[in-house]
Design an enzyme around this catalytic site. Structure first.
Site, PDB file in Angstrom:
ATOM      1  N   LYS A  67       0.812  -1.214   0.000  1.00 51.37           N
ATOM      2  CA  LYS A  67       0.000   0.000   0.000  1.00 51.37           C
ATOM      3  C   LYS A  67       0.848   1.267   0.000  1.00 51.37           C
ATOM      4  O   LYS A  67       0.511   2.232  -0.665  1.00 51.37           O
ATOM      5  CB  LYS A  67      -0.964   0.008   1.177  1.00 51.37           C
ATOM      6  CG  LYS A  67      -0.322   0.217   2.518  1.00 51.37           C
ATOM      7  CD  LYS A  67      -1.348   0.088   3.631  1.00 51.37           C
ATOM      8  CE  LYS A  67      -0.684   0.019   4.982  1.00 51.37           C
ATOM      9  NZ  LYS A  67      -0.164   1.299   5.438  1.00 51.37           N
ATOM     10  N   THR A  68       1.966   1.219   0.716  1.00 55.13           N
ATOM     11  CA  THR A  68       2.830   2.399   0.732  1.00 55.13           C
ATOM     12  C   THR A  68       3.350   2.674  -0.669  1.00 55.13           C
ATOM     13  O   THR A  68       3.452   3.819  -1.114  1.00 55.13           O
ATOM     14  CB  THR A  68       4.004   2.194   1.686  1.00 55.13           C
ATOM     15  OG1 THR A  68       3.496   1.720   2.934  1.00 55.13           O
ATOM     16  CG2 THR A  68       4.742   3.482   1.921  1.00 55.13           C
ATOM     17  N   ASP A  91      -3.528   7.539   4.471  1.00 53.09           N
ATOM     18  CA  ASP A  91      -3.026   6.207   4.789  1.00 53.09           C
ATOM     19  C   ASP A  91      -3.644   5.744   6.115  1.00 53.09           C
ATOM     20  O   ASP A  91      -4.084   6.565   6.907  1.00 53.09           O
ATOM     21  CB  ASP A  91      -1.496   6.277   4.913  1.00 53.09           C
ATOM     22  CG  ASP A  91      -0.856   4.902   4.914  1.00 53.09           C
ATOM     23  OD1 ASP A  91      -1.568   3.922   4.607  1.00 53.09           O
ATOM     24  OD2 ASP A  91       0.343   4.807   5.212  1.00 53.09           O
ATOM     25  N   GLU A  92      -3.660   4.448   6.367  1.00 53.24           N
ATOM     26  CA  GLU A  92      -4.213   3.887   7.610  1.00 53.24           C
ATOM     27  C   GLU A  92      -5.608   4.451   7.885  1.00 53.24           C
ATOM     28  O   GLU A  92      -5.934   4.844   9.000  1.00 53.24           O
ATOM     29  CB  GLU A  92      -3.292   4.194   8.793  1.00 53.24           C
ATOM     30  CG  GLU A  92      -1.847   3.784   8.604  1.00 53.24           C
ATOM     31  CD  GLU A  92      -1.600   2.299   8.797  1.00 53.24           C
ATOM     32  OE1 GLU A  92      -2.583   1.537   8.908  1.00 53.24           O
ATOM     33  OE2 GLU A  92      -0.417   1.902   8.795  1.00 53.24           O
ATOM     34  N   GLN A 114      -6.824  -4.437  10.239  1.00 58.26           N
ATOM     35  CA  GLN A 114      -5.708  -3.902  11.013  1.00 58.26           C
ATOM     36  C   GLN A 114      -6.106  -2.679  11.832  1.00 58.26           C
ATOM     37  O   GLN A 114      -5.258  -1.867  12.209  1.00 58.26           O
ATOM     38  CB  GLN A 114      -4.539  -3.546  10.086  1.00 58.26           C
ATOM     39  CG  GLN A 114      -3.902  -4.761   9.446  1.00 58.26           C
ATOM     40  CD  GLN A 114      -2.682  -4.393   8.616  1.00 58.26           C
ATOM     41  OE1 GLN A 114      -1.633  -4.089   9.137  1.00 58.26           O
ATOM     42  NE2 GLN A 114      -2.855  -4.412   7.296  1.00 58.26           N
ATOM     43  N   ARG A 148       3.483  -9.416  10.530  1.00 57.94           N
ATOM     44  CA  ARG A 148       4.761  -8.689  10.463  1.00 57.94           C
ATOM     45  C   ARG A 148       5.870  -9.598   9.957  1.00 57.94           C
ATOM     46  O   ARG A 148       6.940  -9.139   9.568  1.00 57.94           O
ATOM     47  CB  ARG A 148       5.192  -8.154  11.840  1.00 57.94           C
ATOM     48  CG  ARG A 148       4.304  -7.103  12.483  1.00 57.94           C
ATOM     49  CD  ARG A 148       3.924  -5.999  11.574  1.00 57.94           C
ATOM     50  NE  ARG A 148       2.657  -6.297  10.907  1.00 57.94           N
ATOM     51  CZ  ARG A 148       2.200  -5.648   9.866  1.00 57.94           C
ATOM     52  NH1 ARG A 148       2.894  -4.679   9.338  1.00 57.94           N
ATOM     53  NH2 ARG A 148       1.043  -5.967   9.312  1.00 57.94           N
TER      54      ARG A 148
END
Length: 661
Positions: free
Chosen positions: A30-31, A213-214, A244, A596
């Site tokens: 996504k980044t 973002d997020e 998340q 992670r």
DNA sequence: TATGTCCTTTTTTTT
DNA sequence: AAAGGACATA
């Protein structure tokens, strides 16, 4: 430019026909999508970088994004771009527009601790937990955009009425101090935009495309702010993952994902489910756990990275043993594979769990870095210095005055401050302003009056110089004049004093450098300090060390090998969160932890754990059962824990010998 | 009246 | 570890 993106990623970058929500699973790039899209907007669509705003969740993420975007664009173009958190964006809006809201542009920003101290003066007889609850309720009101009057009206019972009163009093106090808390940094720009169409128009013209973002971790106020800035057509790309969402306790509302499609009927949805991070086994474990939540969609992550190593579940005798096991395993594994220490991370639910781990790592001589936990800027010595800075910038800041005037000690104590406080309250002026009024001299004996006046003059001189002089010399003078170092060594043990003084030095160096680099005066610097933390100024310089982190602080990071410790009932899930929405959030936390890991995942749990004085028996987390489909390797401990410990130590010693020789 | 010392208790996550 | 509270001392 887009050739190395997969089809949905590419579509997400190119889509500009309306509002877009990218549902990006963990590790789905996504980044990459956000940074490419920014570059695409500038290079292919002719956007002026000034007109693009990217909103991230932390300052650190903002810094990294700016770096990456900088690499994709021609020199310096990333500089003019707005890349920041909601809070930093709110802050810079407020610095410019403060007068519209009856604030001076040099208002102070209070961190959670400062804000809570103010609240505890207002709420009468608070034990600590009820104070925290009060703070949470008020924060929720603020995030739901209720002002004190509205809160009062909807108050159901006596307790809520009391809280609404406290809220009103709290806001009044903040205003008197010319101070804002974190929630105000979102709420006030929003209120301003809602009432002043001209101001809103100006900012809409300035920020013409938004990338958030997020998104799943936005709260109501942040979403409202985003909607206003993005305008009715919705010039934005939001990127998020409902699985998340782990900040519900802070007012974040996953419902914002659903609301987005209600509020924007033309909303385009692009899911990203291909994972580029983890082995299939890890993803399957993650998928199996998260399936137990009720979710927006049943997206399953998949990858082409192979089945991977088995996931390990290790049962330990107690938390100390757990820490030693992890340390031993990391050291051994690293030795076998010739990995770097920085290929490993140990993740846990609560900061206090880091303690045993630190001990184990120190005695095993394994280098580690802590993230999460107490921020650099929360340390007492840093808050001491920032109190001076706050006071210099904003003389109405009474809490800063109190801290500065009593640190280092200069013969002013509670009794003098109380008298000064009464006087200033009667005259409706700040403590600092009261110093210079003729009337105080009648209130205070000469013995206390003199140091107070000297202090006042001192601050005035500094404030005058702070307008022009470089930050560096001023800070040096401040430290010398207050004899801060001497006082530290007076009050603390030498060891403690030394590290504190080193911290001060680091802070001062950092401010000095920042001032010189960006051509900012001390006043200007002091205006941004409140929102920063350790990870922003420095660090990250490729240290070869194991990462110890809370699950929350690990979001967005990835590691070849992850150890998730304390996977027990009452710890993960936390004992305050054993049902309903909160349990689902704990499960998402588990999901974040699992995802992670790139290749290795080890989960550990203890049969008992030390809590204060006594031992608590523990049971393995329900999440382990949810995850387990037989594809894990379980290991317990040898019957005799002392023997195991000795064996571990021996193994460690052997490894050391091999390494050394 | 100011300050330092010696207790105690504590732990969810953070902009 | 560290922060807050009660008490002793200057």
């Amino acid at each position: 430019m887009l050739s190395d993106l997969n089809p949905p990623q590419r579509e997400a970058v190119k889509y500009l026909d309306g509002p877009l929500l990218v549902l990006a699973g963990a590790g789905s790039g996504k980044t990459r999508v956000i940074t490419r899209k920014i570059a695409y907007l500038v290079k292919e669509c002719g956007f002026n970088p000034r007109h693009i705003a990217a909103i991230t969740f932390t300052n650190k993420a903002a810094r990294e994004m700016r770096e990456r975007v900088g690499e994709l664009l021609d020199g310096g173009q990333a500089k003019g771009m707005t890349i920041s958190t909601f809070h930093s964006l709110g802050l810079s809006i407020l610095r410019q527009e403060a007068r519209h809201l009856g604030y001076k542009p040099r208002f102070s920003v209070l961190d959670a601790a400062d804000a809570q101290a103010i609240l505890s003066d207002i709420v009468k007889s608070p034990d600590k937990s009820s104070l925290r609850r009060a703070a949470a309720v008020i924060s929720n009101w603020k995030n739901a955009l209720l002002d004190p009057e509205a809160a009062m009206q909807q108050a159901g019972d006596e307790v809520e009425v009391q809280l609404a009163r406290a809220y009103l009093s709290y806001q009044t106090t903040l205003k008197a101090y010319q101070a804002m808390d974190f929630d105000d940094l979102i709420r006030l720009p929003l209120a301003l935009f809602q009432t002043e169409a001209e101001v809103l128009g100006r900012w809409q013209g300035r920020l013409r495309y938004l990338l958030v973002d997020e998104y799943q971790d936005t709260n109501g106020a942040q979403y409202a702010l985003m909607k206003l800035l993005a305008g009715p057509v919705g010039r934005f790309t939001a990127v998020g993952d409902d699985d998340q969402a782990i900040y519900g306790w802070r007012g974040a509302d996953v419902e914002n994902l659903r609301r987005l499609s209600e509020d924007y009927r033309r909303l385009k949805l692009i899911p990203l489910t291909q994972n580029y991070r983890s082995s299939q086994r890890i993803l399957e474990a993650a998928n199996r756990v998260i399936r137990h939540n009720s979710r927006l969609s049943d997206k399953n992550l998949w990858s082409e990275l192979g089945i991977g190593e088995p996931i390990q579940i290790v049962e330990c005798k107690d938390d100390r043993h757990e820490a030693e096991t992890v340390a031993t395993r990391i050291d051994g594994h690293r030795f076998q594979t010739r990995n770097r220490f920085s290929d490993y991370a140990v993740l846990y639910r609560g900061n206090h769990q880091a303690r045993v781990l630190e001990e184990a790592f120190r005695s095993a001589r394994i280098p580690y870095v802590l993230s999460g936990g107490q921020s650099f800027f929360d340390r007492a010595e840093i808050k001491d210095i920032t109190a001076y800075l706050r006071l210099i910038a904003n003389p109405d800041d009474d809490p800063a005055f109190i801290r500065a005037v009593t640190t280092p000690r200069r013969g002013i104590g509670p009794a003098s401050l109380e008298r000064l406080g009464h006087y200033s309250a009667d005259r409706h002026v700040s403590l600092f302003a009261a110093l210079f009024e003729a009337g105080v001299q009648a209130t205070l004996p000469a013995k206390q009056l003199q140091p107070l006046l000297e202090f006042g003059e001192f601050i005035n001189r500094l404030a005058l110089r702070a307008e022009r002089e470089p930050a560096g010399t001023l800070l040096q003078d401040l430290l010398a004049a207050t004899r801060y170092e001497t006082w530290l060594y007076d009050v603390e043990d030498d060891r403690v004093a030394r590290t504190r003084w080193e911290n001060v030095g680091e802070f001062v160096d950092w401010l000095t450098k920042k001032g010189a680099d960006e051509g900012k005066t001390l006043i200007e610097l002091s205006q941004t300090v409140a929102l920063m933390n350790l990870l922003e100024g420095r660090e990250d310089a490729e240290v070869n060390a194991v990462r110890l982190s809370t699950l929350h602080a690990a979001k967005g990071l990835e590691f070849p090998h992850v150890f998730l410790v304390g996977v027990e009932e009452e710890t993960l899930p936390h004992r305050e969160c054993l049902d309903g929405d909160r349990l689902e959030e704990e499960r998402r936390l588990m999901y974040v932890g699992i995802t992670r890991a790139r290749r290795g995942l080890t989960l550990t749990w203890c049969k008992r754990r030390k809590r204060g004085q006594d031992w608590l028996p523990c049971e393995p987390s329900r999440f382990l059962a949810e995850m387990d489909a037989g594809e894990v390797s379980r290991s317990g401990q040898p019957a005799d824990p002392e023997a195991a410990r000795a064996a571990g130590k021996q193994r460690l010693a052997d490894l050391k010998a091999m390494l050394g020789g």
